[in-house]
Write an enzyme that holds these catalytic residues in place. Structure first.
Site, PDB file in Angstrom:
ATOM      1  N   PHE A 241      49.681   3.706 -92.870  1.00  0.00           N
ATOM      2  CA  PHE A 241      50.860   3.704 -92.002  1.00  0.00           C
ATOM      3  C   PHE A 241      52.141   4.025 -92.749  1.00  0.00           C
ATOM      4  O   PHE A 241      53.143   4.433 -92.147  1.00  0.00           O
ATOM      5  CB  PHE A 241      50.976   2.366 -91.267  1.00  0.00           C
ATOM      6  CG  PHE A 241      51.627   1.255 -92.036  1.00  0.00           C
ATOM      7  CD1 PHE A 241      52.968   0.958 -91.861  1.00  0.00           C
ATOM      8  CD2 PHE A 241      50.895   0.477 -92.929  1.00  0.00           C
ATOM      9  CE1 PHE A 241      53.577  -0.076 -92.558  1.00  0.00           C
ATOM     10  CE2 PHE A 241      51.496  -0.558 -93.623  1.00  0.00           C
ATOM     11  CZ  PHE A 241      52.838  -0.837 -93.438  1.00  0.00           C
ATOM     12  N   LYS A 242      52.131   3.871 -94.070  1.00  0.00           N
ATOM     13  CA  LYS A 242      53.335   4.166 -94.841  1.00  0.00           C
ATOM     14  C   LYS A 242      53.755   5.634 -94.702  1.00  0.00           C
ATOM     15  O   LYS A 242      54.928   5.972 -94.869  1.00  0.00           O
ATOM     16  CB  LYS A 242      53.118   3.819 -96.316  1.00  0.00           C
ATOM     17  CG  LYS A 242      52.622   2.403 -96.586  1.00  0.00           C
ATOM     18  CD  LYS A 242      53.620   1.354 -96.160  1.00  0.00           C
ATOM     19  CE  LYS A 242      53.087  -0.058 -96.311  1.00  0.00           C
ATOM     20  NZ  LYS A 242      53.023  -0.555 -97.661  1.00  0.00           N
TER      21      LYS A 242
END
Length: 495
Positions: free
Chosen positions: A111-112
């Protein structure tokens, strides 16, 4: 409406978003927060005709008001392009009656990527807005995923250096290999003999060291951060919660303005804080469900109002959550203290000095937006198997923590509100834990043997980013003691 940014700890300066993005931390060591929250002022039905980039522009433009529209649109276009394997960027997948928000279709499978794909462009635009000519040094601590996503985002970006510190024994094999094989003349990766909290503490101390920052400035460098302490990382994360709500509307599973729950596996509190910010903007969220692993300091805080890091630090199969000092919680403290920076500063000082603080009853009452629980190591692994057996769907260890906690929430509350589960990483980043959870007959397989087996089990092609790791050579071998991080930076920058 122009939005400015202020420190959670009382610095009287009000700065533009360009300043806040470039500096990362405020002068007094606090985190930047908006002076006020903008509100979503169109209907969610209106958003149903918008794609991810258009929703991103609508949300981010409300926060970064000193960016001209064309510049911001260019940042968004460059971020959310074909480096994402899904046209939806962050697709919402309905599995039985569960909604998994798949945030791992970017280049590093976590998700980064959702924020770190845009941050380099925001930083360059900020420098242009402020007419700054110095070389930017991105300084980052990682518990596994931020490091690779930041390295990928800033790889060979002009006039930048990126330095990543990670706990040598605190990330998965695949996470480590992703980082230490990173190409790029401006990339630097260092393992530290310590845990993530040690790395994060070291980075914060360097940002707060005025003498060291002046030295760098005299050498034509300026420090900035790719961690979620940077508001330029946090704001883009709001977008995918709004987008997921719109996706639910599109498939007809909710009605306009119907409330939802959101479950987020979190260690540093940034991802769930973005959902809280979305709620502040008017996204109809009923309950924010904070899912912890056995390092359950956040769970204890939400349930008791006491934040106590005086406990054993545990290495788990969900390493990106192996954190005891959750930096972004400071922003929540500011909100629930009715914007009282002096109270926040005192709490942060108590944490630094004593390893514990307790909030007052008024602040504790404002935590009712949240529910918190945790999953044990055993529960995390058994939940992966359960989801696979029940739905033929493979999740990673962090998503498993979220799903396990959601099941506990349902059992305790009987709440049937539609709920989005943030799926924060691809199972291919944690093949050993995932495959052995599903079938323990593969103990003899190597990491890449397990990856191939996972591909067979899930009927999903091995992602290109993982496949390429097989042949990539290690280019970063540095290891340092946790108190030598500044010396490493001196050597890298030759100052």
């Amino acid at each position: 409406m122009d939005i400015l940014y202020k420190s959670t700890r009382g610095d009287s300066n009000r700065v533009t978003s360009s300043d806040a993005i470039l500096k990362g931390l405020a002068n007094d060591g606090g985190l930047y927060v908006p002076t006020e929250f903008p509100y979503i002022d169109i209907t969610f039905k209106d958003m149903m005709s918008m794609n991810y980039k258009e929703i991103a522009f609508y949300i981010i433009n409300k926060f970064f008001t000193d960016f001209d529209e064309l510049t911001l649109k260019n940042c968004i276009d460059n971020a959310y392009d074909d480096k994402f394997s899904s046209n939806l960027v962050a697709p919402l997948k309905k599995i039985d009656n569960n909604y998994f928000l798949e945030l791992y279709h970017g280049p590093t499978l976590a998700f980064k990527d959702m924020a770190l794909s845009i941050l380099p462009h925001l930083l360059k635009a900020s420098c242009k807005n402020l007419n700054i000519q110095k070389e930017i040094v991105i300084l980052t601590a990682t518990s596994g995923d931020t490091g690779k996503a930041a390295l990928e985002g800033f790889n060979n970006v002009d006039k930048t250096q990126i330095i990543v510190f990670y706990p040598k024994k605190g990330v998965s094999t695949i996470q480590e290999k992703q980082m230490i094989t990173q190409d790029g003349k401006n990339t630097h990766v260092i393992g530290i003999n310590g845990n993530f909290d040690d790395a994060q503490r070291g980075v914060k101390e360097i940002f707060s060291d005025k003498k060291f920052n002046n030295l760098l400035s005299n050498k034509n460098y300026i420090l900035s951060s790719a961690n979620s302490i940077n508001i330029g990382r946090l704001v883009p994360q709001i977008v995918y919660y709004v987008s997921s709500y719109v996706q639910l509307l599109k498939i007809g599973d909710i009605q306009e303005n119907e409330k939802i729950n959101v479950v987020v596996p979190t260690g540093n509190f940034g991802n769930i804080l973005a959902a809280f910010y979305a709620k502040n903007m008017g996204l109809p969220i009923n309950k924010l469900i904070c899912a912890s692993n056995e390092n359950n300091v956040l769970c204890d805080f939400i349930n008791t109002g006491v934040y106590d890091i005086r406990r054993e630090f545990k290495l788990t199969s969900s390493p990106s959550m192996d954190i005891l000092i959750s930096s972004n919680l400071e922003r929540l403290l500011y909100e629930i203290s009715s914007d009282n920076p002096y109270l926040v500063r005192n709490l942060m000082e108590e944490l630094k000095t004593n390893g514990i603080y307790a909030i007052n009853e008024n602040m504790k009452n404002k935590l009712d937006h949240f529910y918190a629980d945790f999953a044990t190591q055993e529960e995390t692994l058994s939940t992966i198997k359960e989801v696979y057996n029940d739905f033929n769907y493979v999740i990673d260890t962090h998503t498993s923590v979220a799903y396990c906690v959601y099941q506990k929430y349902r059992q305790k509350t009987n709440d049937s509100t539609k709920t989005i589960i943030a799926s924060t990483a691809s199972p291919f980043k944690f093949p050993e834990s995932v495959v052995k959870s599903i079938d323990n007959n593969y103990d003899v397989l190597s990491d890449f043997g397990l990856i191939d087996k996972l591909s067979n089990i899930s009927n999903i092609k091995v992602p290109k980013a993982v496949q390429e790791l097989k042949s990539k050579r290690v280019v970063h071998c540095s290891i340092c003691k946790k108190d030598k991080m500044k010396s490493i930076i001196n050597n890298i920058l030759n100052v």
